[in-house]
Motif scaffolding. Structure first.
Motif, PDB file in Angstrom:
ATOM      1  N   GLY A  21     -16.704  26.000  17.862  1.00 19.91           N
ATOM      2  CA  GLY A  21     -17.451  24.764  17.986  1.00 19.91           C
ATOM      3  C   GLY A  21     -17.075  23.933  19.187  1.00 19.91           C
ATOM      4  O   GLY A  21     -17.630  22.853  19.398  1.00 19.91           O
ATOM      5  N   ALA A  22     -16.122  24.413  20.001  1.00 16.80           N
ATOM      6  CA  ALA A  22     -15.742  23.698  21.220  1.00 16.80           C
ATOM      7  C   ALA A  22     -16.761  24.000  22.315  1.00 16.80           C
ATOM      8  O   ALA A  22     -17.613  24.879  22.177  1.00 16.80           O
ATOM      9  CB  ALA A  22     -14.344  24.111  21.663  1.00 16.80           C
ATOM     10  N   ARG A  23     -16.674  23.260  23.412  1.00 16.38           N
ATOM     11  CA  ARG A  23     -17.558  23.528  24.533  1.00 16.38           C
ATOM     12  C   ARG A  23     -17.179  24.877  25.150  1.00 16.38           C
ATOM     13  O   ARG A  23     -16.051  25.037  25.628  1.00 16.38           O
ATOM     14  CB  ARG A  23     -17.446  22.432  25.579  1.00 16.38           C
ATOM     15  CG  ARG A  23     -17.922  21.061  25.080  1.00 16.38           C
ATOM     16  CD  ARG A  23     -17.758  20.011  26.143  1.00 16.38           C
ATOM     17  NE  ARG A  23     -18.228  18.703  25.684  1.00 16.38           N
ATOM     18  CZ  ARG A  23     -18.146  17.595  26.418  1.00 16.38           C
ATOM     19  NH1 ARG A  23     -17.604  17.644  27.634  1.00 16.38           N
ATOM     20  NH2 ARG A  23     -18.584  16.457  25.927  1.00 16.38           N
ATOM     21  N   PRO A  24     -18.082  25.849  25.135  1.00 18.16           N
ATOM     22  CA  PRO A  24     -17.727  27.205  25.572  1.00 18.16           C
ATOM     23  C   PRO A  24     -17.165  27.279  26.995  1.00 18.16           C
ATOM     24  O   PRO A  24     -16.144  27.939  27.223  1.00 18.16           O
ATOM     25  CB  PRO A  24     -19.052  27.975  25.449  1.00 18.16           C
ATOM     26  CG  PRO A  24     -19.811  27.244  24.411  1.00 18.16           C
ATOM     27  CD  PRO A  24     -19.453  25.788  24.603  1.00 18.16           C
ATOM     28  N   PHE A  25     -17.827  26.595  27.938  1.00 10.29           N
ATOM     29  CA  PHE A  25     -17.366  26.697  29.325  1.00 10.29           C
ATOM     30  C   PHE A  25     -15.996  26.044  29.485  1.00 10.29           C
ATOM     31  O   PHE A  25     -15.125  26.569  30.186  1.00 10.29           O
ATOM     32  CB  PHE A  25     -18.377  26.033  30.264  1.00 10.29           C
ATOM     33  CG  PHE A  25     -18.038  26.206  31.720  1.00 10.29           C
ATOM     34  CD1 PHE A  25     -18.271  27.407  32.366  1.00 10.29           C
ATOM     35  CD2 PHE A  25     -17.461  25.163  32.436  1.00 10.29           C
ATOM     36  CE1 PHE A  25     -17.939  27.571  33.709  1.00 10.29           C
ATOM     37  CE2 PHE A  25     -17.132  25.317  33.772  1.00 10.29           C
ATOM     38  CZ  PHE A  25     -17.375  26.528  34.409  1.00 10.29           C
ATOM     39  N   ARG A  26     -15.809  24.909  28.839  1.00 11.85           N
ATOM     40  CA  ARG A  26     -14.515  24.233  28.908  1.00 11.85           C
ATOM     41  C   ARG A  26     -13.419  25.099  28.296  1.00 11.85           C
ATOM     42  O   ARG A  26     -12.312  25.211  28.847  1.00 11.85           O
ATOM     43  CB  ARG A  26     -14.594  22.895  28.184  1.00 11.85           C
ATOM     44  CG  ARG A  26     -13.302  22.086  28.228  1.00 11.85           C
ATOM     45  CD  ARG A  26     -13.484  20.745  27.541  1.00 11.85           C
ATOM     46  NE  ARG A  26     -12.277  19.954  27.588  1.00 11.85           N
ATOM     47  CZ  ARG A  26     -12.144  18.736  27.085  1.00 11.85           C
ATOM     48  NH1 ARG A  26     -13.197  18.162  26.501  1.00 11.85           N
ATOM     49  NH2 ARG A  26     -11.006  18.086  27.157  1.00 11.85           N
ATOM     50  N   SER A  27     -13.714  25.711  27.152  1.00 13.89           N
ATOM     51  CA  SER A  27     -12.754  26.606  26.506  1.00 13.89           C
ATOM     52  C   SER A  27     -12.430  27.790  27.397  1.00 13.89           C
ATOM     53  O   SER A  27     -11.270  28.221  27.495  1.00 13.89           O
ATOM     54  CB  SER A  27     -13.330  27.095  25.173  1.00 13.89           C
ATOM     55  OG  SER A  27     -12.487  28.062  24.578  1.00 13.89           O
ATOM     56  N   ALA A  28     -13.439  28.326  28.080  1.00 13.86           N
ATOM     57  CA  ALA A  28     -13.234  29.464  28.982  1.00 13.86           C
ATOM     58  C   ALA A  28     -12.317  29.089  30.132  1.00 13.86           C
ATOM     59  O   ALA A  28     -11.386  29.830  30.480  1.00 13.86           O
ATOM     60  CB  ALA A  28     -14.578  29.951  29.508  1.00 13.86           C
ATOM     61  N   VAL A  29     -12.553  27.939  30.728  1.00 10.75           N
ATOM     62  CA  VAL A  29     -11.725  27.500  31.857  1.00 10.75           C
ATOM     63  C   VAL A  29     -10.289  27.239  31.416  1.00 10.75           C
ATOM     64  O   VAL A  29      -9.334  27.629  32.100  1.00 10.75           O
ATOM     65  CB  VAL A  29     -12.330  26.231  32.503  1.00 10.75           C
ATOM     66  CG1 VAL A  29     -11.380  25.652  33.546  1.00 10.75           C
ATOM     67  CG2 VAL A  29     -13.678  26.561  33.141  1.00 10.75           C
ATOM     68  N   GLN A  30     -10.112  26.598  30.256  1.00 11.35           N
ATOM     69  CA  GLN A  30      -8.771  26.320  29.750  1.00 11.35           C
ATOM     70  C   GLN A  30      -7.999  27.610  29.501  1.00 11.35           C
ATOM     71  O   GLN A  30      -6.829  27.726  29.883  1.00 11.35           O
ATOM     72  CB  GLN A  30      -8.854  25.507  28.455  1.00 11.35           C
ATOM     73  CG  GLN A  30      -9.261  24.058  28.659  1.00 11.35           C
ATOM     74  CD  GLN A  30      -9.397  23.312  27.352  1.00 11.35           C
ATOM     75  OE1 GLN A  30      -9.591  23.919  26.287  1.00 11.35           O
ATOM     76  NE2 GLN A  30      -9.297  21.999  27.403  1.00 11.35           N
ATOM     77  N   THR A  31      -8.648  28.575  28.881  1.00 10.18           N
ATOM     78  CA  THR A  31      -8.003  29.854  28.604  1.00 10.18           C
ATOM     79  C   THR A  31      -7.642  30.570  29.891  1.00 10.18           C
ATOM     80  O   THR A  31      -6.552  31.145  30.022  1.00 10.18           O
ATOM     81  CB  THR A  31      -8.929  30.745  27.750  1.00 10.18           C
ATOM     82  OG1 THR A  31      -9.328  30.040  26.582  1.00 10.18           O
ATOM     83  CG2 THR A  31      -8.226  32.031  27.346  1.00 10.18           C
ATOM     84  N   LEU A  32      -8.532  30.527  30.857  1.00  7.22           N
ATOM     85  CA  LEU A  32      -8.293  31.157  32.156  1.00  7.22           C
ATOM     86  C   LEU A  32      -7.120  30.510  32.876  1.00  7.22           C
ATOM     87  O   LEU A  32      -6.247  31.196  33.421  1.00  7.22           O
ATOM     88  CB  LEU A  32      -9.560  31.055  33.008  1.00  7.22           C
ATOM     89  CG  LEU A  32      -9.469  31.570  34.452  1.00  7.22           C
ATOM     90  CD1 LEU A  32      -9.167  33.060  34.462  1.00  7.22           C
ATOM     91  CD2 LEU A  32     -10.784  31.285  35.186  1.00  7.22           C
ATOM     92  N   VAL A  33      -7.080  29.197  32.873  1.00  8.13           N
ATOM     93  CA  VAL A  33      -6.020  28.469  33.579  1.00  8.13           C
ATOM     94  C   VAL A  33      -4.655  28.740  32.956  1.00  8.13           C
ATOM     95  O   VAL A  33      -3.671  28.993  33.657  1.00  8.13           O
ATOM     96  CB  VAL A  33      -6.319  26.958  33.590  1.00  8.13           C
ATOM     97  CG1 VAL A  33      -5.108  26.167  34.081  1.00  8.13           C
ATOM     98  CG2 VAL A  33      -7.527  26.661  34.472  1.00  8.13           C
ATOM     99  N   ILE A  34      -4.583  28.703  31.625  1.00  3.22           N
ATOM    100  CA  ILE A  34      -3.304  28.941  30.947  1.00  3.22           C
ATOM    101  C   ILE A  34      -2.777  30.338  31.241  1.00  3.22           C
ATOM    102  O   ILE A  34      -1.596  30.521  31.572  1.00  3.22           O
ATOM    103  CB  ILE A  34      -3.467  28.738  29.422  1.00  3.22           C
ATOM    104  CG1 ILE A  34      -3.719  27.257  29.116  1.00  3.22           C
ATOM    105  CG2 ILE A  34      -2.218  29.225  28.680  1.00  3.22           C
ATOM    106  CD1 ILE A  34      -4.107  26.993  27.678  1.00  3.22           C
TER     107      ILE A  34
END
Length: 233
Positions: A204-217
């Protein structure tokens, strides 16, 4: 002429626990072995050493993560059982106080005192339903699935293995770690982005934001390991 209406069907996602286990295992599986492989590549070792170390880490990580998930789920079940036993004792030993608690809960939901009393009187005739009500609405606890612990441990462990093999795969086919590293980085970072996007859609999170966060970590973890290994070597 009678008119028939199709029943209203609500669609809710009910696999939150399984998705959480997959996210936990997959995220660590992608990040930790990737960081290890990048770090060893920075030390200029052969691909076979990266593969050996990676397999060892994936095996140990999958067991540790799976066991952790199993014990956490077992702990939740034990906590539920102990709290239910306490509620059973209180309903038996202090029924008036427990009935008052039910009434207060119902009134917090907007029911009038007279309406609450009707529900309280009905629950007092059904002890199991009364205890279920207190577990859910007083303590906020849902009865766990008895098979949850084993399923959780296996899901987390399997997800860790699946995630860990992705950054390690290029090292199986390329003899030098320095050549395999950019391929591994590209594949893993792409997978992290896709995985983060899918995770966002499911949670239910914002997909693009979640993708960027996962990528950055994942990228930061791998970069830190690579720089450290490079500096030591």
């Amino acid at each position: 002429m009678k008119t028939f209406h199709s029943p209203h069907v609500e669609h809710h996602f009910t696999g939150n626990e399984t998705v959480r286990d997959i996210v936990l295992g997959m995220a660590d599986g992608l990040t930790v072995p990737f960081a290890l492989a990048a770090g060893l590549s920075g030390a200029m070792v052969a691909s076979r050493i990266v593969v050996a170390a990676g397999i060892a880490e994936i095996s140990a990580g999958a067991i540790a993560m799976g066991l952790g998930g199993y014990l956490a789920a077992k702990s939740d079940a034990e906590h539920y059982d102990s709290e239910r036993q306490r509620e059973e004792d209180e309903v038996r030993e202090k029924p008036e106080a427990e009935a008052l608690e039910v009434q207060e809960i119902l009134e917090n939901y907007g029911l009038a005192a007279k309406e609450s009393k009707t529900v309280v009187d009905a629950l007092r005739q059904r002890k199991d339903a009364w205890i279920d009500f207190m577990m859910r609405f007083e303590l906020g606890l849902e009865e766990p699935d008895p098979a949850r612990a084993l399923r959780s441990g296996m899901t987390i462990g399997a997800s860790y293995i699946a995630g860990g093999l992705i950054p390690l795969a290029p090292y199986f086919f390329m003899s030098t770690a320095s050549a395999a590293l950019p391929v591994s980085a590209g594949v893993t970072l792409t997978t992290l982005f896709i995985f983060g996007f899918i995770k966002g859609r499911f949670t239910g999170a914002r997909p693009f934001r979640s993708a960027v966060q996962t990528l950055v970590i994942g990228g930061i973890a791998a970069a830190a390991a690579y720089v450290l290994a490079k500096a030591v070597s």
